[in-house]
Design a protein around this motif. Sequence first.
Motif, PDB file in Angstrom:
ATOM      1  N   PHE A  93       0.790  -1.228   0.000  1.00 31.96           N
ATOM      2  CA  PHE A  93       0.000   0.000   0.000  1.00 31.96           C
ATOM      3  C   PHE A  93       0.825   1.283   0.000  1.00 31.96           C
ATOM      4  O   PHE A  93       0.277   2.337  -0.234  1.00 31.96           O
ATOM      5  CB  PHE A  93      -1.008   0.036   1.162  1.00 31.96           C
ATOM      6  CG  PHE A  93      -1.853  -1.195   1.249  1.00 31.96           C
ATOM      7  CD1 PHE A  93      -2.715  -1.530   0.215  1.00 31.96           C
ATOM      8  CD2 PHE A  93      -1.768  -2.036   2.332  1.00 31.96           C
ATOM      9  CE1 PHE A  93      -3.493  -2.675   0.274  1.00 31.96           C
ATOM     10  CE2 PHE A  93      -2.543  -3.186   2.408  1.00 31.96           C
ATOM     11  CZ  PHE A  93      -3.404  -3.498   1.367  1.00 31.96           C
ATOM     12  N   ILE A  94       2.106   1.252   0.289  1.00 23.94           N
ATOM     13  CA  ILE A  94       2.889   2.488   0.279  1.00 23.94           C
ATOM     14  C   ILE A  94       3.061   3.031  -1.138  1.00 23.94           C
ATOM     15  O   ILE A  94       2.947   4.236  -1.337  1.00 23.94           O
ATOM     16  CB  ILE A  94       4.239   2.290   0.992  1.00 23.94           C
ATOM     17  CG1 ILE A  94       3.996   2.094   2.482  1.00 23.94           C
ATOM     18  CG2 ILE A  94       5.163   3.477   0.758  1.00 23.94           C
ATOM     19  CD1 ILE A  94       5.222   1.900   3.308  1.00 23.94           C
ATOM     20  N   PRO A  95       3.313   2.197  -2.166  1.00 21.54           N
ATOM     21  CA  PRO A  95       3.422   2.770  -3.509  1.00 21.54           C
ATOM     22  C   PRO A  95       2.130   3.442  -3.990  1.00 21.54           C
ATOM     23  O   PRO A  95       2.171   4.323  -4.841  1.00 21.54           O
ATOM     24  CB  PRO A  95       3.760   1.566  -4.400  1.00 21.54           C
ATOM     25  CG  PRO A  95       4.383   0.607  -3.483  1.00 21.54           C
ATOM     26  CD  PRO A  95       3.697   0.794  -2.166  1.00 21.54           C
ATOM     27  N   MET A 108      10.747   0.239  -6.462  1.00 21.00           N
ATOM     28  CA  MET A 108      12.183  -0.044  -6.459  1.00 21.00           C
ATOM     29  C   MET A 108      12.857   0.499  -5.205  1.00 21.00           C
ATOM     30  O   MET A 108      13.706  -0.174  -4.610  1.00 21.00           O
ATOM     31  CB  MET A 108      12.841   0.536  -7.705  1.00 21.00           C
ATOM     32  CG  MET A 108      12.521  -0.233  -8.958  1.00 21.00           C
ATOM     33  SD  MET A 108      13.517   0.189 -10.400  1.00 21.00           S
ATOM     34  CE  MET A 108      13.437   1.940 -10.470  1.00 21.00           C
ATOM     35  N   VAL A 109      12.478   1.691  -4.779  1.00 22.09           N
ATOM     36  CA  VAL A 109      13.091   2.274  -3.587  1.00 22.09           C
ATOM     37  C   VAL A 109      12.697   1.484  -2.336  1.00 22.09           C
ATOM     38  O   VAL A 109      13.549   1.154  -1.500  1.00 22.09           O
ATOM     39  CB  VAL A 109      12.700   3.765  -3.450  1.00 22.09           C
ATOM     40  CG1 VAL A 109      13.092   4.314  -2.091  1.00 22.09           C
ATOM     41  CG2 VAL A 109      13.348   4.582  -4.559  1.00 22.09           C
ATOM     42  N   ILE A 110      11.421   1.152  -2.204  1.00 22.21           N
ATOM     43  CA  ILE A 110      10.951   0.409  -1.028  1.00 22.21           C
ATOM     44  C   ILE A 110      11.607  -0.966  -0.954  1.00 22.21           C
ATOM     45  O   ILE A 110      12.137  -1.366   0.087  1.00 22.21           O
ATOM     46  CB  ILE A 110       9.417   0.281  -1.042  1.00 22.21           C
ATOM     47  CG1 ILE A 110       8.790   1.644  -0.793  1.00 22.21           C
ATOM     48  CG2 ILE A 110       8.934  -0.738  -0.024  1.00 22.21           C
ATOM     49  CD1 ILE A 110       7.308   1.694  -1.078  1.00 22.21           C
ATOM     50  N   ASN A 111      11.595  -1.690  -2.047  1.00 24.22           N
ATOM     51  CA  ASN A 111      12.197  -3.024  -2.047  1.00 24.22           C
ATOM     52  C   ASN A 111      13.715  -2.948  -1.879  1.00 24.22           C
ATOM     53  O   ASN A 111      14.317  -3.826  -1.266  1.00 24.22           O
ATOM     54  CB  ASN A 111      11.826  -3.785  -3.306  1.00 24.22           C
ATOM     55  CG  ASN A 111      10.378  -4.202  -3.311  1.00 24.22           C
ATOM     56  OD1 ASN A 111       9.654  -3.974  -2.352  1.00 24.22           O
ATOM     57  ND2 ASN A 111       9.939  -4.792  -4.395  1.00 24.22           N
ATOM     58  N   GLY A 112      14.330  -1.905  -2.424  1.00 28.09           N
ATOM     59  CA  GLY A 112      15.764  -1.706  -2.222  1.00 28.09           C
ATOM     60  C   GLY A 112      16.101  -1.453  -0.759  1.00 28.09           C
ATOM     61  O   GLY A 112      17.097  -1.960  -0.235  1.00 28.09           O
TER      62      GLY A 112
END
Length: 134
Positions: A93-95, A108-112
């Motif tokens: 839900f953040i994206p 990409m930033v969250i998973n990174g």
Amino acid sequence: MGLDIPNNYRLIGATKLLAILVIIGLIQHIEMLVHALRFDLLGMAPVSVIILVLISGIIACTGLLLGKKWGFIPLYFYIPAVTLFLQFSLIPFIPNVFPAKYHDIAIMVINGLVLLYSVLLLLRRMETNYIQKY
């Protein structure tokens, strides 16, 4: 407040938190995974990748929930594969907070960041085992 809890227990708790993030991601996108598992000859390469991602997610969850370090190995395959091939976030839900234009960048930033956190967590767990031996 949390200072009386030994450091090793906090690290194992953080490891289990990573496992819960993977479980939430698998449950949230189970429909996409089931749909991808319908075999057709034209899409065999993506299906095999999705099967590998699913298996690595399940193995990572098992290892991390048991508090074992080997659970990080399939996690290090799972996070980049989910990011690149399936394009869903490990923190749900953040994206959706960001505009659609920046949705892929947010994933990409969250998973990174989750990958970086998992690497640091494994290093801390290895460090505490080294200290406890001597």
